[in-house]
Design an enzyme around this catalytic site. Structure first.
Site, PDB file in Angstrom:
ATOM      1  CE  LYS A 184     -14.453  65.931  61.485  1.00  0.00           C
ATOM      2  NZ  LYS A 184     -13.160  65.888  60.959  1.00  0.00           N
TER       3      LYS A 184
HETATM    4  C1  LIG Z   1     -11.776  66.555  61.385  1.00  0.00           C
HETATM    5  C2  LIG Z   1     -10.556  65.973  60.799  1.00  0.00           C
HETATM    6  C3  LIG Z   1      -9.403  65.724  61.565  1.00  0.00           C
HETATM    7  C4  LIG Z   1      -9.184  66.282  62.940  1.00  0.00           C
HETATM    8  O1  LIG Z   1     -10.095  65.895  63.885  1.00  0.00           O
HETATM    9  P1  LIG Z   1     -10.286  66.798  65.201  1.00  0.00           P
HETATM   10  O2  LIG Z   1     -11.146  65.896  66.042  1.00  0.00           O
HETATM   11  O3  LIG Z   1     -10.989  68.045  64.791  1.00  0.00           O
HETATM   12  O4  LIG Z   1      -8.963  67.031  65.791  1.00  0.00           O
HETATM   13  C5  LIG Z   1      -8.346  65.039  60.982  1.00  0.00           C
HETATM   14  N1  LIG Z   1      -8.407  64.635  59.714  1.00  0.00           N
HETATM   15  C6  LIG Z   1      -9.469  64.886  58.921  1.00  0.00           C
HETATM   16  C7  LIG Z   1      -9.471  64.403  57.524  1.00  0.00           C
HETATM   17  C8  LIG Z   1     -10.572  65.580  59.436  1.00  0.00           C
HETATM   18  O5  LIG Z   1     -11.621  65.850  58.655  1.00  0.00           O
END
Ligand SMILES: *Cc1c(COP(=O)(O)O)cnc(C)c1O
Length: 375
Positions: A184
């Protein structure tokens, strides 16, 4: 000899090391340390929210959001068919039902025009998930939620720093969430955030994150069930340093996206769909650089050519109604969402992490060009 090009790579060139050394020097490594509150304040400001509650992942943030909003057995929660499984898990665990919406073929986000027909007296909430680069069309979604008195959860996991009509992603709905997973725009390896403007919801989210310890009860006495979803001071230290660099990260990701778009235009002649650069609501932040192949076989052909050259790719999310775990529970029987299904089968993304170098990007482009030249 060229090394592998990973589908994601991080960039840790700000204050990450200095802040981590501070954690070690002061002995603060748990969730009680001071970087957690500093990181929460930085994210509250970024998302223009009154409250930000740091948690251990984006998925944890969604679990807490569903629980804090009181979603319970028999409730229906509207969400996209095409998304990661995270928004659906706690809904299903409490015995509520995800009600799915097909995708917009250009943005990949849920088709807001299809929501109203799916609202019933049992509908309790809508989860708006922004996918891959462009935000969900929030205004008509929020208008529907107001009209039918529905709660809104905004899954902005991929959208730090992105805006919708100039307003920050992460600022919409009753509760919004971010993820800080390693791919991210702000990362602390693993982490997440729950944001809200409502002090009652904020208090409830804080309790749920911490085993439902209750400030009004003696320590270790519980009136409700929560989770240990706390974020550590070490993670928050990295997250804060990453948040400080968000502007540069977004600039780099946009430049990377524009560069790919210009040099991969030939793929459109071969029937591929490149990511939409912009629409009326936003410019793409190119969280990842997506390609949608004209069919599944062609996707597999290209992915295997890339993998032979040790270039990483990742498939798109797999639709919720096609998840074996939900099918075995008898959910979504006979339902079909043609756009979402095509995306799940034909979509993938190429290396686009913030740590990707221009050289590596050129190797990806050259490999794709070779895959279409002459042979
Ligand atoms: C990455 C992601 C998540 C989950 O996040 P984690 O920190 O990996 O649990 C949820 N929703 C979307 C759209 C994502 O891209």
């Amino acid at each position: 000899m060229n090394g592998p090009v990973p589908v994601n790579s991080v960039s840790l060139h700000g204050n990450e090391q200095r802040y981590l050394e501070e954690c070690i020097r002061t002995g603060w490594i748990s969730s009680e340390g001071p970087f957690v509150a500093r990181f929460e304040a930085a994210i509250a400001e970024l998302s223009q929210r009154r409250f930000a509650i740091a948690v251990s992942s984006g998925t944890a943030a969604l679990d807490i959001a569903i629980s804090a909003l009181g979603i319970a057995a028999g409730d229906e929660v509207i969400m996209p068919a095409f998304t990661i499984i995270s928004p659906a898990m706690q809904v299903v665990r409490v015995g509520a039902v995800p009600v799915l919406i097909d995708s917009d073929p250009l943005t990949f986000n849920l088709d807001v025009a299809a929501i109203e027909a799916k609202i019933t007296p049992r509908t309790k909430a809508i989860v708006a998930v922004h996918l891959y680069g462009l935000p969900v069309d929030m205004d008509p979604l929020l208008a529907l939620a107001a009209k039918y008195k529905l709660k809104v959860i905004e899954d902005a996991a991929e959208m730090h720093g992105q805006t919708y009509k100039g307003r920050p992603c992460g600022s919409f709905g009753d509760i919004s969430i971010f993820s800080f997973y390693a791919n991210k725009h702000i990362s602390c390896g693993e982490g997440g955030m729950v944001m809200t403007n409502d002090p009652v919801l904020a208090a409830s989210c804080r309790k749920l994150r911490n085993l439902c310890f209750d400030p009004e009860l003696p320590r270790f006495v519980h009136r409700a069930l929560g989770w240990n979803y706390r974020l550590t001071n070490l993670q928050a230290a990295v997250g804060l340093a990453q948040a400080e660099q968000l502007t540069a990260t977004l600039e780099k990701k946009r430049a990377m996206g524009v560069y790919y778009r210009e040099r991969l235009a030939f793929l459109e002649d071969a029937g591929y769909q490149l990511p939409l650069a912009a629409n009326d609501h936003a410019e793409s932040c190119y969280w990842v650089f997506t390609l949608v192949a004209p069919n599944e076989r062609e996707k597999e052909r290209l992915v295997s050519i890339l993998h032979e050259k040790r270039i990483g790719t990742r498939p798109f999310f797999w639709c919720l109604h096609e998840q074996p775990v939900f099918q075995e529970m008898g959910l979504f029987a006979g339902e079909t969402y043609p756009v979402a299904e095509r995306l799940g089968r034909c979509g993938f993304y190429v290396p686009s992490g913030v740590g990707l170098t221009r050289d590596e990007q050129n190797r990806v482009i050259a490999c794709l060009r070779d895959a279409f030249s002459g042979s």
